[in-house]
Design an enzyme around this catalytic site. Sequence first.
Site, PDB file in Angstrom:
ATOM      1  N   ARG A 101      15.662   7.862  -1.476  1.00 20.22           N
ATOM      2  CA  ARG A 101      14.603   8.654  -0.835  1.00 20.22           C
ATOM      3  C   ARG A 101      15.184   9.460   0.327  1.00 20.22           C
ATOM      4  NH1 ARG A 101       9.275   5.508   0.919  1.00 20.22           N
ATOM      5  NH2 ARG A 101      10.644   4.769   2.565  1.00 20.22           N
ATOM      6  N   LYS A 200      10.260  11.438   4.357  1.00 22.14           N
ATOM      7  CA  LYS A 200      10.053  10.772   5.650  1.00 22.14           C
ATOM      8  C   LYS A 200      10.640  11.613   6.785  1.00 22.14           C
ATOM      9  CE  LYS A 200       9.345   6.272   6.183  1.00 22.14           C
ATOM     10  NZ  LYS A 200       7.897   6.116   6.072  1.00 22.14           N
ATOM     11  N   GLU A 236      -3.522   9.528   2.154  1.00 20.59           N
ATOM     12  CA  GLU A 236      -2.908   8.289   2.642  1.00 20.59           C
ATOM     13  C   GLU A 236      -3.307   8.038   4.079  1.00 20.59           C
ATOM     14  OE1 GLU A 236       1.387   9.986   2.167  1.00 20.59           O
ATOM     15  OE2 GLU A 236       1.517   8.514   3.751  1.00 20.59           O
TER      16      GLU A 236
HETATM   17  C1  COI Z   1       7.095   1.964   7.032  1.00 20.72           C
HETATM   18  O1  COI Z   1       6.180   1.348   6.518  1.00 20.72           O
HETATM   19  O2  COI Z   1       8.267   1.551   7.010  1.00 20.72           O
HETATM   20  C2  COI Z   1       6.882   3.234   7.645  1.00 20.72           C
HETATM   21  O3  COI Z   1       7.777   4.029   7.636  1.00 20.72           O
HETATM   22  C3  COI Z   1       5.671   3.486   8.377  1.00 20.72           C
HETATM   23  C4  COI Z   1       6.022   3.611   9.800  1.00 20.72           C
HETATM   24  C5  COI Z   1       5.786   4.938  10.343  1.00 20.72           C
HETATM   25  C6  COI Z   1       5.709   2.460  10.639  1.00 20.72           C
END
Ligand code: COI
Length: 352
Positions: A101, A200, A236
């Site tokens: 990813r 991300k 989401e």
């Molecule tokens: C995760 O669940 O690892 C995420 O990346 C969410 C995060 C922004 C706490």
Amino acid sequence: PLIGPLQTCESRIYREKAEYANVNWDELGFALTKTDYMYVMNITEEEQKFFNGTLTRFGNIEMCPSSGILNYGQGLFEGLKAYRKEDEGILLFRPQENALRMKIGADRMCMPSPTVDQFIDAVKKTVLANKRWVPPYGRGSLYVRPLLMGTGRNLGVKPSSDYTFLVYASPVGNYHKGDLNLMVEDNVRRAIPGGTGGIKAVTNYSPVYKPLTEAKAKGFSDLLFLDASTGSNIEEGSACNIFILKGNVISTPTTHGTILPGITRKSIMEIASDFGYQVEERAIPIKEVFDAEEIFCTGTAMVVKSVASITYQGKRIEYKLGAETLAQKLHATLTGIQTGLIEDKLGWTMLI
Ligand code: COI
């Protein structure tokens, strides 16, 4: 079935007692506890490739004020967890998925990325160097946060010349304490078609702080975002994917670039279909939440959590919670695999 039964005690191998950091494991939430080491690997314009990563003491880093990450948000992060088994061994959950990813996200953000092997090696080294911070079995996990960021000196709007891949870790407990009460955000959109909602990117998260802070002030735990094109389909939460259950069908919004392709999301889809549910990825109109039997959220940080209520345009609907829910069953199976309690027939875990 692909998902095995709970293993018996006899089949577990017990090892020497592990050494633990002085932490009140039962008080952990989702916040940073500083650990001992982090891993850093750089790439400069001349070198073209990441190499020579090293473990260093966890601490602040220096970078040029004109770096790409600070000025233009050229950065990505990942999140994965290391779990303590009952015999005190340590398991990583699907680290290859995070590595892949990150590669996809790096391509979208015009960044070089570490190879899958470099990524996994860095994660393993970070976890092993901080192993006294991996909570005891059943009392939390070590959250691992890989970062990829433009760290060169660039004033103009263009990809950075230099990059840093950094991995740090922190022991964590539950992301949300208490019930999950969602408010549908009817104004701010989290992602747009053609944008970066499907990777991300660091810049996907802070734009939700304002509506999230307002919702929290009204007593909600999180937001549920709607799609930017029509404003009528659910997408989401601010840090999790969403699923709805109706009869034998479990549905989740399709990942078409505005939704994060969660690794927990993918794992839950596989476990649910192994349980015999029909799993659908599709557009889910907001009105469907009003006759869903159950709704739950998934994420690395969140794991699997039942939604207690959803409020949309002043109308609140409540859902069943507790031991009888499908979310609970999925949670038990997923965490059973993650902690080595359930045989990992799918090769999802990596013993380190
Ligand atoms: C995760 O669940 O690892 C995420 O990346 C969410 C995060 C922004 C706490």
